[in-house]
Motif scaffolding. Sequence first.
Motif, PDB file in Angstrom:
ATOM      1  N   ASP A 184       0.826  -1.209   0.000  1.00 37.46           N
ATOM      2  CA  ASP A 184       0.000   0.000   0.000  1.00 37.46           C
ATOM      3  C   ASP A 184       0.863   1.263   0.000  1.00 37.46           C
ATOM      4  O   ASP A 184       0.569   2.224  -0.717  1.00 37.46           O
ATOM      5  CB  ASP A 184      -0.949   0.009   1.203  1.00 37.46           C
ATOM      6  N   LEU A 185       1.932   1.250   0.806  1.00 40.13           N
ATOM      7  CA  LEU A 185       2.835   2.411   0.839  1.00 40.13           C
ATOM      8  C   LEU A 185       3.532   2.615  -0.504  1.00 40.13           C
ATOM      9  O   LEU A 185       3.654   3.752  -0.987  1.00 40.13           O
ATOM     10  CB  LEU A 185       3.866   2.247   1.950  1.00 40.13           C
TER      11      LEU A 185
ATOM     12  N   ILE B 228       7.085  12.705   0.091  1.00 41.37           N
ATOM     13  CA  ILE B 228       7.740  11.534  -0.510  1.00 41.37           C
ATOM     14  C   ILE B 228       8.883  11.060   0.390  1.00 41.37           C
ATOM     15  O   ILE B 228       9.080   9.859   0.576  1.00 41.37           O
ATOM     16  CB  ILE B 228       8.232  11.857  -1.938  1.00 41.37           C
ATOM     17  N   GLY B 229       9.618  12.009   0.981  1.00 39.01           N
ATOM     18  CA  GLY B 229      10.691  11.642   1.921  1.00 39.01           C
ATOM     19  C   GLY B 229      10.154  10.874   3.122  1.00 39.01           C
ATOM     20  O   GLY B 229      10.729   9.867   3.539  1.00 39.01           O
TER      21      GLY B 229
ATOM     22  N   ARG C  70       8.974   5.571   5.862  1.00 38.32           N
ATOM     23  CA  ARG C  70       7.989   4.559   6.287  1.00 38.32           C
ATOM     24  C   ARG C  70       8.146   3.267   5.480  1.00 38.32           C
ATOM     25  O   ARG C  70       8.010   2.173   6.017  1.00 38.32           O
ATOM     26  CB  ARG C  70       6.571   5.114   6.147  1.00 38.32           C
ATOM     27  N   ILE C  71       8.457   3.409   4.196  1.00 34.57           N
ATOM     28  CA  ILE C  71       8.671   2.234   3.343  1.00 34.57           C
ATOM     29  C   ILE C  71       9.891   1.454   3.831  1.00 34.57           C
ATOM     30  O   ILE C  71       9.852   0.220   3.927  1.00 34.57           O
ATOM     31  CB  ILE C  71       8.818   2.640   1.859  1.00 34.57           C
ATOM     32  N   ALA C  72      10.977   2.158   4.159  1.00 36.93           N
ATOM     33  CA  ALA C  72      12.189   1.491   4.647  1.00 36.93           C
ATOM     34  C   ALA C  72      11.895   0.743   5.957  1.00 36.93           C
ATOM     35  O   ALA C  72      12.340  -0.402   6.145  1.00 36.93           O
ATOM     36  CB  ALA C  72      13.310   2.508   4.851  1.00 36.93           C
ATOM     37  N   GLU C  73      11.138   1.386   6.860  1.00 39.07           N
ATOM     38  CA  GLU C  73      10.776   0.732   8.123  1.00 39.07           C
ATOM     39  C   GLU C  73       9.910  -0.496   7.855  1.00 39.07           C
ATOM     40  O   GLU C  73      10.104  -1.548   8.457  1.00 39.07           O
ATOM     41  CB  GLU C  73      10.017   1.706   9.030  1.00 39.07           C
TER      42      GLU C  73
END
Length: 149
Positions: free
Chosen positions: A42-43, A74-75, A80-83
């Motif tokens: 979703d992210l 976006i940053g 959040r995507i990395a986490e």
Amino acid sequence: MKPYNYRFDKVLTYREQEKTETEVEFKGSVEAFETVANKLYDLLKKKEDILVAQQIKMTIGFSVNEIHHYSRFIGSLEKRIAEMQQQVIQARSKMNWYENKLLEKTLEVRKFEKMKEKDREHHRAEMEQLEAIQLDELSTLKFRSRENR
């Protein structure tokens, strides 16, 4: 004839219980993995949609403020995507661990079931042999009783 009684029946029952518990834990880890993976998807989808929207606005033109807003958003999405990727890795690792544990428990149960099968077959053969001996004794006794008449 004595009834069959497996000497490791309690151990087999215990191992089957362990296997069942491990199956439940494995299913839980699969569900947890799917949940985290769906959140990551979703992210990523959200980031892709935002980048597309940003590209469209770039062709039309928009303010520097909006550019800063998009870049900050976006940053934060990338953080959040990395986490979330780390959580997916952990969930996958946990799921694989439970899968291996389940495989191990399944093999243990199969070993005990195979032992039980062999033991039951041995018991059956033993009982057949005893029955044959008893029948021989009975026929011998009958024969002797006829001779004595």
